[in-house]
Design a protein around this motif. Structure first.
Motif, short mmCIF file in Angstrom:
data_model
loop_
_atom_site.label_atom_id
_atom_site.label_comp_id
_atom_site.label_asym_id
_atom_site.label_seq_id
_atom_site.Cartn_x
_atom_site.Cartn_y
_atom_site.Cartn_z
N SER A 1 -15.76 2.50 -20.34
CA SER A 1 -16.04 2.48 -18.90
C SER A 1 -17.24 3.37 -18.61
O SER A 1 -17.60 4.24 -19.42
CB SER A 1 -14.83 3.01 -18.11
OG SER A 1 -14.72 4.41 -18.30
N GLY A 2 -17.80 3.16 -17.43
CA GLY A 2 -18.96 3.95 -17.02
C GLY A 2 -18.62 5.43 -16.93
O GLY A 2 -19.43 6.29 -17.29
N SER A 3 -17.42 5.74 -16.46
CA SER A 3 -17.02 7.15 -16.34
C SER A 3 -16.97 7.80 -17.71
O SER A 3 -17.45 8.93 -17.89
CB SER A 3 -15.64 7.27 -15.67
OG SER A 3 -15.68 6.76 -14.36
N ASN B 1 -20.49 8.48 -18.89
CA ASN B 1 -21.14 9.62 -18.23
C ASN B 1 -20.50 10.95 -18.64
O ASN B 1 -21.19 11.96 -18.76
CB ASN B 1 -21.12 9.45 -16.71
CG ASN B 1 -22.20 8.46 -16.26
OD1 ASN B 1 -23.24 8.36 -16.89
ND2 ASN B 1 -21.94 7.74 -15.18
N TYR C 1 -23.57 8.22 -7.50
CA TYR C 1 -22.20 7.91 -7.94
C TYR C 1 -22.22 7.74 -9.45
O TYR C 1 -23.00 6.94 -9.98
CB TYR C 1 -21.69 6.62 -7.28
CG TYR C 1 -20.25 6.31 -7.67
CD1 TYR C 1 -19.19 6.70 -6.86
CD2 TYR C 1 -19.96 5.64 -8.85
CE1 TYR C 1 -17.87 6.43 -7.23
CE2 TYR C 1 -18.65 5.38 -9.24
CZ TYR C 1 -17.62 5.78 -8.41
OH TYR C 1 -16.31 5.52 -8.78
N HIS C 2 -21.35 8.50 -10.13
CA HIS C 2 -21.35 8.42 -11.59
C HIS C 2 -19.95 8.25 -12.17
O HIS C 2 -19.79 8.28 -13.38
CB HIS C 2 -22.01 9.67 -12.18
CG HIS C 2 -23.44 9.84 -11.73
ND1 HIS C 2 -24.47 9.11 -12.26
CD2 HIS C 2 -23.98 10.64 -10.78
CE1 HIS C 2 -25.61 9.46 -11.67
NE2 HIS C 2 -25.34 10.38 -10.77
N GLY C 3 -18.93 8.12 -11.30
CA GLY C 3 -17.57 7.94 -11.80
C GLY C 3 -16.63 8.95 -11.17
O GLY C 3 -17.06 9.83 -10.41
N GLU D 1 -29.18 7.74 -11.15
CA GLU D 1 -29.20 6.28 -11.24
C GLU D 1 -30.64 5.85 -11.00
O GLU D 1 -31.35 6.49 -10.21
CB GLU D 1 -28.31 5.67 -10.16
CG GLU D 1 -26.84 6.00 -10.29
CD GLU D 1 -26.11 5.86 -8.95
OE1 GLU D 1 -25.64 4.77 -8.65
OE2 GLU D 1 -26.01 6.86 -8.22
N VAL E 1 -23.61 2.66 -5.45
CA VAL E 1 -22.55 2.92 -4.47
C VAL E 1 -23.15 3.63 -3.24
O VAL E 1 -22.76 3.39 -2.10
CB VAL E 1 -21.43 3.77 -5.10
CG1 VAL E 1 -20.36 4.14 -4.10
CG2 VAL E 1 -20.81 3.03 -6.29
N ASP F 1 -28.47 6.82 -15.55
CA ASP F 1 -27.23 6.06 -15.41
C ASP F 1 -27.64 4.63 -15.06
O ASP F 1 -28.08 4.34 -13.95
CB ASP F 1 -26.38 6.69 -14.30
CG ASP F 1 -25.07 5.96 -14.07
OD1 ASP F 1 -25.02 4.75 -14.35
OD2 ASP F 1 -24.11 6.60 -13.59
N VAL G 1 -25.62 2.04 -15.25
CA VAL G 1 -24.37 1.28 -15.14
C VAL G 1 -24.56 0.05 -14.23
O VAL G 1 -24.04 -1.02 -14.50
CB VAL G 1 -23.22 2.19 -14.67
CG1 VAL G 1 -22.00 1.39 -14.26
CG2 VAL G 1 -22.86 3.19 -15.78
N GLN G 2 -25.34 0.20 -13.15
CA GLN G 2 -25.57 -0.94 -12.26
C GLN G 2 -26.94 -1.59 -12.49
O GLN G 2 -27.10 -2.78 -12.28
CB GLN G 2 -25.46 -0.50 -10.80
CG GLN G 2 -24.05 -0.08 -10.41
CD GLN G 2 -23.79 -0.16 -8.91
OE1 GLN G 2 -24.53 -0.76 -8.15
NE2 GLN G 2 -22.70 0.47 -8.47
N LYS H 1 -20.43 -1.86 -16.85
CA LYS H 1 -20.40 -3.02 -15.94
C LYS H 1 -21.03 -4.28 -16.54
O LYS H 1 -20.39 -4.99 -17.28
CB LYS H 1 -21.06 -2.65 -14.60
CG LYS H 1 -20.20 -1.65 -13.78
CD LYS H 1 -20.72 -1.46 -12.40
CE LYS H 1 -19.95 -0.43 -11.60
NZ LYS H 1 -18.79 -0.94 -10.91
#
Ligand SMILES: Cc1ncc(COP(=O)(O)O)c(C=O)c1O
Length: 503
Positions: free
Chosen positions: A156-158, A161, A184-186, A276, A281, A309, A311-312, A339
């Protein structure tokens, strides 16, 4: 690329635009979703009322708020950019889970890869050699620039990170970490303090050693102008800078970062900084063009490592590049991804340099599911599809068209305050008036949102005030889908405005 000029001349442009747009239909009776030849099986399970009841009884109350709409929908089938609810109604999905479905719901190629792997081997770990692991990481590493050559696969992203933060601290020998407000990082206990949005915080101590600097947001921040963003659509603020290269807003936000280092960190030292490439988010927030480059240099000058990051923003979504950080002309020391990496399958990764990765060898570190054979087969198929279907290039072209069309909504409607983004990572910030930038209240947002859903369009919501519509669809959407979305958004805004009392 088109740009949207400063406030001077805005009124006359609005009038000109209104004349054109008044000819466009805001009548929903003629609306038809673009065609789709996939026929979903009929839903035969329990009714939605039962699902709602079970959720309320047995799921943590903290998750109830995520059941999005006033009249919720129960999704039972996905295919590419389409979702079907339990009544058989079809929706155009412009949120992809939460920016997670990258190449398309149940993309046949990814499904086939998963099916074949499930028949062979679901699970083993790094205690053995197995083919899908090395096949996948060879492919993924080809996508990484510079000395980013070593990967640790997680779920997972969390998790990614958390590991990145540990690596930054081990490598730098310094505990202090910098994050950006609105990032937002988790939500792991470690990351809760790095995630700088108070609605995600509990009244417990978190974020020991983490400091947040001012968010370089050219629209809502203290500084910003109409040359700051790397986007087809600029803010409607004025700007005296000669060019984006000599950006006064960037200077000031960098000054804030230097102040944080000066006052909050041990003299001259920092462990690292997370950012990011475009805040997700937080409301699709883009930074002034030179900010990241300059921030990375300062962090490195203070002994820290720079963590992107992705993730997105990874896997082609921003269009121009495969990774969002490339749009800032930087190469990070650590990249985290999740993601879109698995098109909805739970997998994630941390990529870094051999030198930084070596620091983790000081103790035993293990992850049961990270890089399992199934995840690797799926991740591999996702990379193939992005490449073979030209999805990155598609995001660049279609995203520019989408953002430009949304820009027209901003010109037409006082309540559309800002349009921003890059590729298919798009935000539409809603306000009561352009001048005040007062966030459109939650009830009004919900009203517009409910109409879009009723008309078969699913978009996300975010931002500190919850007033940003987030558009981050599966990357396979078409121009017809974009036109449909614009049409629906126009109708939803018009319906909302019609219901407002006359001033
Ligand atoms: C930019 C970013 N980083 C990290 C995360 C955390 O990922 P996960 O929910 O998989 O733990 C998210 C989730 O939304 C995210 O958007």
């Amino acid at each position: 690329m088109p740009t949207f000029l400063g406030k001077i001349g805005l009124k006359s442009r609005v009038l000109r635009c209104q004349k054109h747009i008044s000819r466009l239909s805001t009548d929903s009776s003629s609306l038809e979703l673009p065609p789709c030849n996939f026929v979903p099986p009929k839903y035969t399970g329990a009714p939605i009322e039962e699902a709602v009841k079970t959720r309320k009884q047995h799921l943590f109350p903290s998750t109830h708020g995520f059941a999005y709409y006033k009249k919720p929908i129960m999704i039972h089938q996905g295919h590419m950019q389409w979702l079907w609810d339990s009544t058989g109604k079809r929706y155009l999905d412009l949120f992809g889970g939460i920016v997670t479905v990258s190449v398309g719901h149940s993309h046949p190629r990814v499904v086939e890869a998963a099916r074949q792997q499930m028949d062979k081997l679901w699970h083993t770990t790094v205690i053995y050699m197995y083919p899908t692991l090395h096949e996948y990481i060879e492919k993924l590493m080809k996508k990484m620039p510079g000395n980013l050559k070593v990967v640790y696969l997680v779920n997972s992203g969390s998790e990614a990170n958390d590991l990145a933060m540990l690596l930054a601290r081990l490598h730098s020998g310094c505990y202090d970490i910098i994050g950006l407000r609105s990032g937002y990082h988790g939500t792991s206990p470690n990351l809760m303090g790095l995630t700088a949005l108070s609605s995600w915080h509990y009244n417990i101590p978190t974020g020991f050693g983490i400091h947040q600097t001012m968010n370089p947001d050219p629209y809502r921040g203290i500084w910003g102008g109409n040359k700051c963003r790397d986007s087809p659509c600029q803010t409607d603020r004025g700007c005296d800078c000669a060019s984006a290269k000599s950006c006064a807003a960037s200077d000031r936000y960098i000054g804030e970062l230097e102040e944080v280092l000066r006052y909050s960190c041990p003299k001259g030292r920092v462990g690292g900084m997370f950012a990011e490439s475009i805040q997700g988010v937080g409301g699709t927030i883009q930074f002034p063009k030179t900010f990241m480059q300059r921030a990375f240099k300062i962090i490195r000058d203070h002994g820290g490592v720079c963590i992107s990051d992705e993730v997105q923003t990874g896997f082609g979504r921003t269009g121009e590049h495969f990774w969002g950080f490339e749009g800032h002309s930087v190469i990070p020391d650590i990249v985290t991804m999740a993601k879109g990496i698995g098109n909805g399958f739970p997998m994630a990764a941390v990529v870094t340099t051999p030198e930084i990765a070596q620091k983790l060898a000081a103790a035993t570190h293990f992850n049961t599911f990270g890089g399992n054979p199934l995840a690797c087969a799926i991740g591999s198929a996702v990379l193939d599809v992005v490449e073979e279907e030209g999805l990155q290039e598609h995001c660049a072209k279609l995203g520019t068209y989408f953002i430009t069309e949304l820009g027209k909504l901003r010109e037409q409607y006082e309540i559309v305050g800002d349009v921003r983004g890059k590729g298919l990572m798009i935000g539409l910030e809603m306000v009561t008036t352009k001048d005040s930038k007062t966030p459109l209240p939650a009830a009004s947002m919900a009203q517009i949102w409910e109409t879009t859903k009723d008309l078969g369009l699913l978009v996300g919501k975010g931002g500190y005030y919850g007033n940003v519509f987030r558009i981050k669809p599966p990357m396979c959407i078409t121009k017809d889908d974009v036109d449909y979305a614009i049409h629906v958004l126009r109708i939803a805004i018009e319906n909302f405005l019609k219901q407002q009392p006359k001033a």
